[in-house]
Design an enzyme around this catalytic site. Sequence first.
Site, PDB file in Angstrom:
ATOM      1  N   HIS A   1      19.443  20.448  -8.573  1.00  0.00           N
ATOM      2  CA  HIS A   1      19.196  19.292  -7.716  1.00  0.00           C
ATOM      3  C   HIS A   1      20.498  18.740  -7.137  1.00  0.00           C
ATOM      4  O   HIS A   1      20.499  18.165  -6.050  1.00  0.00           O
ATOM      5  CB  HIS A   1      18.431  18.213  -8.485  1.00  0.00           C
TER       6      HIS A   1
ATOM      7  N   GLY B   1      25.431  19.667  -1.302  1.00  0.00           N
ATOM      8  CA  GLY B   1      26.284  20.612  -2.028  1.00  0.00           C
ATOM      9  C   GLY B   1      26.572  20.130  -3.443  1.00  0.00           C
ATOM     10  O   GLY B   1      26.179  19.029  -3.843  1.00  0.00           O
TER      11      GLY B   1
ATOM     12  N   SER C   1      26.572  14.279  -6.245  1.00  0.00           N
ATOM     13  CA  SER C   1      25.895  13.171  -5.547  1.00  0.00           C
ATOM     14  C   SER C   1      24.626  12.768  -6.289  1.00  0.00           C
ATOM     15  O   SER C   1      24.180  11.624  -6.199  1.00  0.00           O
ATOM     16  CB  SER C   1      25.570  13.561  -4.102  1.00  0.00           C
TER      17      SER C   1
ATOM     18  N   GLU D   1      20.134   9.508  -4.492  1.00  0.00           N
ATOM     19  CA  GLU D   1      19.318  10.687  -4.831  1.00  0.00           C
ATOM     20  C   GLU D   1      18.506  10.482  -6.104  1.00  0.00           C
ATOM     21  O   GLU D   1      17.420  11.032  -6.258  1.00  0.00           O
ATOM     22  CB  GLU D   1      20.206  11.929  -4.977  1.00  0.00           C
TER      23      GLU D   1
ATOM     24  N   ASN E   1      13.536  13.399  -8.265  1.00  0.00           N
ATOM     25  CA  ASN E   1      14.431  13.011  -9.365  1.00  0.00           C
ATOM     26  C   ASN E   1      13.959  11.812 -10.180  1.00  0.00           C
ATOM     27  O   ASN E   1      14.213  11.718 -11.380  1.00  0.00           O
ATOM     28  CB  ASN E   1      15.824  12.674  -8.802  1.00  0.00           C
TER      29      ASN E   1
ATOM     30  N   PRO F   1      12.701  21.967  -2.487  1.00  0.00           N
ATOM     31  CA  PRO F   1      11.298  22.385  -2.389  1.00  0.00           C
ATOM     32  C   PRO F   1      10.473  21.616  -3.416  1.00  0.00           C
ATOM     33  O   PRO F   1      11.018  21.098  -4.389  1.00  0.00           O
ATOM     34  CB  PRO F   1      11.349  23.874  -2.745  1.00  0.00           C
TER      35      PRO F   1
ATOM     36  N   HIS G   1      11.865  28.104 -14.709  1.00  0.00           N
ATOM     37  CA  HIS G   1      10.632  27.420 -15.133  1.00  0.00           C
ATOM     38  C   HIS G   1      10.029  28.033 -16.397  1.00  0.00           C
ATOM     39  O   HIS G   1       8.908  27.714 -16.767  1.00  0.00           O
ATOM     40  CB  HIS G   1       9.609  27.402 -13.990  1.00  0.00           C
ATOM     41  N   THR G   2      10.775  28.863 -17.053  1.00  0.00           N
ATOM     42  CA  THR G   2      10.357  29.387 -18.349  1.00  0.00           C
ATOM     43  C   THR G   2      10.700  28.409 -19.472  1.00  0.00           C
ATOM     44  O   THR G   2      10.358  28.628 -20.634  1.00  0.00           O
ATOM     45  CB  THR G   2      11.039  30.760 -18.595  1.00  0.00           C
TER      46      THR G   2
ATOM     47  N   THR H   1       7.248  31.102 -25.347  1.00  0.00           N
ATOM     48  CA  THR H   1       8.584  30.768 -25.869  1.00  0.00           C
ATOM     49  C   THR H   1       9.139  29.606 -25.027  1.00  0.00           C
ATOM     50  O   THR H   1      10.092  29.796 -24.260  1.00  0.00           O
ATOM     51  CB  THR H   1       9.530  31.983 -25.775  1.00  0.00           C
TER      52      THR H   1
HETATM   53  C1  HEM Z   1      11.693  27.064  -6.229  1.00  0.00           C
HETATM   54  C2  HEM Z   1      11.410  25.808  -6.057  1.00  0.00           C
HETATM   55  C3  HEM Z   1      11.264  24.824  -7.170  1.00  0.00           C
HETATM   56  C4  HEM Z   1      10.327  23.869  -7.276  1.00  0.00           C
HETATM   57  C5  HEM Z   1       9.244  23.598  -6.282  1.00  0.00           C
HETATM   58  C6  HEM Z   1      10.535  23.161  -8.505  1.00  0.00           C
HETATM   59  C7  HEM Z   1       9.787  22.100  -8.947  1.00  0.00           C
HETATM   60  C8  HEM Z   1       9.847  21.562 -10.209  1.00  0.00           C
HETATM   61  C9  HEM Z   1       9.000  20.517 -10.719  1.00  0.00           C
HETATM   62  C10 HEM Z   1       7.917  19.815  -9.935  1.00  0.00           C
HETATM   63  C11 HEM Z   1       9.327  20.307 -12.001  1.00  0.00           C
HETATM   64  C12 HEM Z   1       8.661  19.309 -12.980  1.00  0.00           C
HETATM   65  C13 HEM Z   1       9.312  17.958 -12.837  1.00  0.00           C
HETATM   66  C14 HEM Z   1       8.548  16.851 -13.503  1.00  0.00           C
HETATM   67  O1  HEM Z   1       7.387  16.987 -13.824  1.00  0.00           O
HETATM   68  O2  HEM Z   1       9.168  15.789 -13.677  1.00  0.00           O
HETATM   69  C15 HEM Z   1      10.382  21.213 -12.326  1.00  0.00           C
HETATM   70  C16 HEM Z   1      10.975  21.318 -13.548  1.00  0.00           C
HETATM   71  C17 HEM Z   1      12.054  22.132 -13.809  1.00  0.00           C
HETATM   72  N1  HEM Z   1      12.722  22.919 -12.898  1.00  0.00           N
HETATM   73 FE1  HEM Z   1      12.143  23.347 -11.037  1.00  0.00          FE
HETATM   74  N2  HEM Z   1      11.609  23.706  -9.130  1.00  0.00           N
HETATM   75  C18 HEM Z   1      12.091  24.725  -8.357  1.00  0.00           C
HETATM   76  C19 HEM Z   1      13.196  25.492  -8.602  1.00  0.00           C
HETATM   77  C20 HEM Z   1      13.990  25.356  -9.713  1.00  0.00           C
HETATM   78  C21 HEM Z   1      15.278  25.973  -9.884  1.00  0.00           C
HETATM   79  C22 HEM Z   1      15.998  26.808  -8.818  1.00  0.00           C
HETATM   80  C23 HEM Z   1      15.716  25.621 -11.115  1.00  0.00           C
HETATM   81  C24 HEM Z   1      17.016  25.956 -11.805  1.00  0.00           C
HETATM   82  C25 HEM Z   1      17.790  26.965 -11.511  1.00  0.00           C
HETATM   83  C26 HEM Z   1      14.692  24.808 -11.720  1.00  0.00           C
HETATM   84  C27 HEM Z   1      14.714  24.337 -12.994  1.00  0.00           C
HETATM   85  C28 HEM Z   1      13.752  23.529 -13.550  1.00  0.00           C
HETATM   86  C29 HEM Z   1      13.738  23.166 -14.950  1.00  0.00           C
HETATM   87  C30 HEM Z   1      14.679  23.691 -16.022  1.00  0.00           C
HETATM   88  C31 HEM Z   1      12.679  22.270 -15.106  1.00  0.00           C
HETATM   89  C32 HEM Z   1      12.290  21.528 -16.398  1.00  0.00           C
HETATM   90  C33 HEM Z   1      13.120  20.251 -16.458  1.00  0.00           C
HETATM   91  C34 HEM Z   1      12.924  19.419 -17.694  1.00  0.00           C
HETATM   92  O3  HEM Z   1      12.180  19.799 -18.582  1.00  0.00           O
HETATM   93  O4  HEM Z   1      13.537  18.342 -17.752  1.00  0.00           O
HETATM   94  N3  HEM Z   1      13.679  24.637 -10.828  1.00  0.00           N
HETATM   95  N4  HEM Z   1      10.694  21.957 -11.219  1.00  0.00           N
END
Ligand code: HEM
Length: 391
Positions: A140, A146, A150, A164, A170, A240, A270-271, A312
């Site tokens: 983020h 960049g 920020s 932000e 966020n 996105p 997202h794993t 996992t």
């Molecule tokens: C491809 C587009 C992406 C979308 C649409 C997206 C969207 C989201 C959303 C909606 C959440 C849940 C937030 C919540 O419920 O508060 C999330 C969680 C997360 N995202 Fe993404 N994300 C994307 C890409 C990425 C990328 C590139 C990364 C890291 C390299 C990432 C890492 C994570 C992680 C680790 C979580 C869990 C955060 C936590 O448990 O605190 N995401 N994402």
Amino acid sequence: MPPDRTEPEQTTLDVHTAIYLGREKKMATKLAALIVLAAFLGGPPACEGDIICFNGWLRLPIQDPRLCPPGSRSRINGRTRALVPVPRPSGLGLGLGYYNNRSSRTSYCPRAEGIVRDAVSKAVAAQPGIGAGLIRLFFHDCFVRGCDASVLLTTTNSNNRDTEREGNPNKNSLRGLEVIDAAKAKIEAACPGRVSCADIVAFAARDASSILSNRRINIRMSGGRYDGRESFANETDQLPGPFSGATVLLDNFKAKGLTSEEMVTLSGAHTIGRARCAFFSSRFSEMDPAFAAKLKAQCNDDDTKVDQEHVTPEVLDKHYYQDVIDGKALFTSDAVLNSAETIKQVTENANKAGAWERKFERAMENLGKIGIKTKADKGAEIRKVCWKVNN
Ligand code: HEM
């Protein structure tokens, strides 16, 4: 100068905010419908992915294919935005072991990376989810203005309060901010004014990735980023959203100079971590039925959070890709990776041992090169405290 805040943008933000806070949802839905209608009647189509209106954080009540013909492009303030090719992030000015260079009086701080590693290890040992938060924080940060920290600011150069952190992706969602602050305080005590918050965020993401993957992921993260002095909530629209489709996702990453393969690779994050039910409860019917039933049982309300991956959930591994194939992905933005353009990569990541881990290392390194500021940039600084600009 803060960016233009035009009427339509403000309206959209209001809609997003209402949705995000989980209040006045009916009003938000009606407003969104009105925006779609207005856009439909009043000019070029407002598409899912449109920068002003629907960046994927808002699930449209109306999904009309006529509004988003294939190949249509985003509009900004009523003008169609052609997607100009963006160069790959060069990372010029960054270097490995940046703070270990004895000959630099302004940046020598050999303890810096160790301090970050300690802070991250302690935090993740106590709560693995913080590691997920730190990896997301890096994404983020780098996608908006960049990698310049920020995302951490609450007090800016222009005294803008709507930073932000208040943006829809966020707000009430970032985790790990206290780890960055703790590391920064220790680093400032060891070598004041030398280590940027942007680098601390990048090192923390690297360390969290290493710990959560049981050392299988080793990112060669360079240092040398400077911190910015501005932050605007509306610019988080560049991220996105969970309701984004394949074209929007690809466009969002392309706009930062990243490839489709990097988009697929980074989505593998997202794993780990968790997600709110509001972002996927509309698509239970599209999921594997047993998986959907399990999720339904967990989702008491929109704000309930569930693990993003169920086998996992605390390990940064390639399991996500099998979930995408099996209809066990949470968001639309995850599920669409099954599309013709990206399924080959998904299958390879799911099946080929070590393939995704290596790609993830490189993709995180490239993510860390987006829009970096260096000493020569106007308004770049090494903040004393990560959430506010220097006086
Ligand atoms: C491809 C587009 C992406 C979308 C649409 C997206 C969207 C989201 C959303 C909606 C959440 C849940 C937030 C919540 O419920 O508060 C999330 C969680 C997360 N995202 Fe993404 N994300 C994307 C890409 C990425 C990328 C590139 C990364 C890291 C390299 C990432 C890492 C994570 C992680 C680790 C979580 C869990 C955060 C936590 O448990 O605190 N995401 N994402």
